[in-house]
Design a protein around this motif. Sequence first.
Motif, PDB file in Angstrom:
ATOM      1  N   GLN A  31       0.436  38.318  47.329  1.00 20.27           N
ATOM      2  CA  GLN A  31       1.838  38.070  47.015  1.00 20.27           C
ATOM      3  C   GLN A  31       2.698  38.491  48.196  1.00 20.27           C
ATOM      4  O   GLN A  31       2.287  39.338  48.997  1.00 20.27           O
ATOM      5  CB  GLN A  31       2.254  38.867  45.782  1.00 20.27           C
ATOM      6  N   GLU A  54       3.732  28.782  56.438  1.00 16.01           N
ATOM      7  CA  GLU A  54       3.223  27.867  55.419  1.00 16.01           C
ATOM      8  C   GLU A  54       3.512  26.414  55.815  1.00 16.01           C
ATOM      9  O   GLU A  54       2.660  25.542  55.707  1.00 16.01           O
ATOM     10  CB  GLU A  54       3.848  28.169  54.052  1.00 16.01           C
ATOM     11  N   GLN A  60      -1.147  29.115  53.110  1.00 18.56           N
ATOM     12  CA  GLN A  60      -1.016  28.184  51.997  1.00 18.56           C
ATOM     13  C   GLN A  60      -0.607  28.952  50.756  1.00 18.56           C
ATOM     14  O   GLN A  60      -1.068  30.063  50.535  1.00 18.56           O
ATOM     15  CB  GLN A  60      -2.346  27.480  51.725  1.00 18.56           C
ATOM     16  N   ARG A  61       0.231  28.305  49.950  1.00 15.65           N
ATOM     17  CA  ARG A  61       0.718  28.931  48.726  1.00 15.65           C
ATOM     18  C   ARG A  61      -0.004  28.315  47.547  1.00 15.65           C
ATOM     19  O   ARG A  61      -0.034  27.089  47.400  1.00 15.65           O
ATOM     20  CB  ARG A  61       2.231  28.704  48.610  1.00 15.65           C
ATOM     21  N   GLY A  65       1.622  31.204  43.210  1.00 12.99           N
ATOM     22  CA  GLY A  65       2.626  31.776  44.102  1.00 12.99           C
ATOM     23  C   GLY A  65       2.055  32.708  45.152  1.00 12.99           C
ATOM     24  O   GLY A  65       2.771  33.199  46.026  1.00 12.99           O
ATOM     25  N   ARG A  66       0.728  32.975  45.069  1.00  9.91           N
ATOM     26  CA  ARG A  66       0.102  33.846  46.063  1.00  9.91           C
ATOM     27  C   ARG A  66      -0.242  33.044  47.313  1.00  9.91           C
ATOM     28  O   ARG A  66      -0.471  31.839  47.246  1.00  9.91           O
ATOM     29  CB  ARG A  66      -1.170  34.474  45.497  1.00  9.91           C
ATOM     30  N   TYR A  67      -0.292  33.750  48.437  1.00 15.22           N
ATOM     31  CA  TYR A  67      -0.573  33.094  49.717  1.00 15.22           C
ATOM     32  C   TYR A  67      -1.972  33.420  50.204  1.00 15.22           C
ATOM     33  O   TYR A  67      -2.504  34.498  49.944  1.00 15.22           O
ATOM     34  CB  TYR A  67       0.450  33.520  50.770  1.00 15.22           C
TER      35      TYR A  67
ATOM     36  N   THR B 261      -6.856  25.417  46.498  1.00 15.60           N
ATOM     37  CA  THR B 261      -5.672  25.491  47.358  1.00 15.60           C
ATOM     38  C   THR B 261      -6.073  25.412  48.819  1.00 15.60           C
ATOM     39  O   THR B 261      -5.479  24.675  49.601  1.00 15.60           O
ATOM     40  CB  THR B 261      -4.904  26.798  47.102  1.00 15.60           C
ATOM     41  N   SER B 266      -2.164  21.969  48.290  1.00 19.91           N
ATOM     42  CA  SER B 266      -1.398  22.061  47.050  1.00 19.91           C
ATOM     43  C   SER B 266      -1.376  20.688  46.388  1.00 19.91           C
ATOM     44  O   SER B 266      -1.538  19.671  47.038  1.00 19.91           O
ATOM     45  CB  SER B 266       0.032  22.479  47.360  1.00 19.91           C
TER      46      SER B 266
END
Lengths: 272, 272
Positions: A31, A54, A60-61, A65-67, B261, B266
């Motif tokens: 996060q 990103e 990447q998300r 919502g985590r990257y 992901t 996405s």
Amino acid sequence: MAGQPREPGRTTTSRVLAILETFESAPGPLQLTDIATTAGLPLSTVHRLVAELEQWGALQRGPDGRYQVGIRLWEIGQNAGRRLRDIVHPPLQDLFDLTHETVHFAVRRGTEVIYVDRIYGSRRVPRIARVGARLPLHPTAVGKVLLAYEEDWFREAYLAHALERRSRYTITDPRRLARELEVVREDGYAQTQEEIALGLCSVAVPVRAPRGDVVAAVGIVLPSVRFAEIPRFLPSMRGTVVRLEKLFRGLPQPVEQAIRTFWLGSSVERKQ
Amino acid sequence: MAGQPREPGRTTTSRVLAILETFESAPGPLQLTDIATTAGLPLSTVHRLVAELEQWGALQRGPDGRYQVGIRLWEIGQNAGRRLRDIVHPPLQDLFDLTHETVHFAVRRGTEVIYVDRIYGSRRVPRIARVGARLPLHPTAVGKVLLAYEEDWFREAYLAHALERRSRYTITDPRRLARELEVVREDGYAQTQEEIALGLCSVAVPVRAPRGDVVAAVGIVLPSVRFAEIPRFLPSMRGTVVRLEKLFRGLPQPVEQAIRTFWLGSSVERKQ
């Protein structure tokens, strides 16, 4: 302005790199708040920089919502790392065909071994070393080989530091390790028995660059109960090394140089 | 100030990324001037940013003064990309054991296939697709599979654009390709004969995610003279798919999500 550093001496570049750094040891997606805390940056800064990363594809998300690191960085790394793997993979694959044991090819980076390639089937041992993983030199067979054939100053410096205990069989007495490394040079191979993890044993042989220095090692990992089988793998491992060294001798000098720089680091780093 | 952008709207982050971008397609190490030209940045800026990137390990400087991507970026990418490869590698290795042909596992990213894993021995076909490589969908068997099972809107959009000719046998007529994709859905596999490169043929079968959508393909590449042998590989390829789909069903949902992901992008990107 997006690019303007808030703290004196801390540039935007260093912040971008601090953000990437948080993903080095991340077990999974992070996060924004995790990133900010680990990187020691204000959430607003992280929010802004992560958005740029990103957009480019460095991060990447996920739908939660985590990257996580983006596939574009993976592709850039693959492209950079492939030269050596393209060379070592076929002979390593043939060694796997002969043995059907987990085989790997490793080099030394600083005081660690880094695994360049690894081949295994479904009948495999617990995964300690995956491609890209680093481990200390002394509890691994490939590491013992790389340490045994290093210059004296490096080996002495390594032995002068505390030897991390990875299992209750890890050799942490520098005198005992020094004696074992002499035996490695005499025998031309190294072995471990439950020194990196219980239940595993391993064997490794040195690989020389065209200029004669040992730059890599080929290793096989087995369940520790099969320790007695180790000698029977040496002939095929040495056959693989002969093929690898022949391939290395065939490389154009600039290619060999690029491979050395990427995998072994600059000679400066090697002396550190 | 190190972090301050010279041009309005161009942030330091975007410049750092522009520098990394120059290495995406670089055949080998680059000089500062090459980087500056390709990135469209002043040499002084490149000099400063590259120094920071080198210090961190994102870039490495060779003895000839040229720069290349550093091992640290490779490690971050490896760590990010490993989840899916850890899952697919053992079944793929076993498929290689059965066939001793070049086998690979690919997913779709945008309008291209990206090769996640690839296993080959010394008896190997010319290397068109290495791990990390991207190729168009229509001239490859894995690509045809991924295109055949995509949603109609995507397939129609793909067919509406000019189909790149990679060899004189590449199918560039959208109507002919559309008909062939129907056959792929009926037969459950796709094949190519010298459509990506002369001398090569290939076959691929679909791999479904737990929610039922086709997200990947397992393929085998052969010399084109052995095109007639393709049918005999299908049973073992389908056996590999059964194992892979079982493994995917066993994944915790967050892990499957992270894999999606990273490898598929996405859902937004998938709709673009």
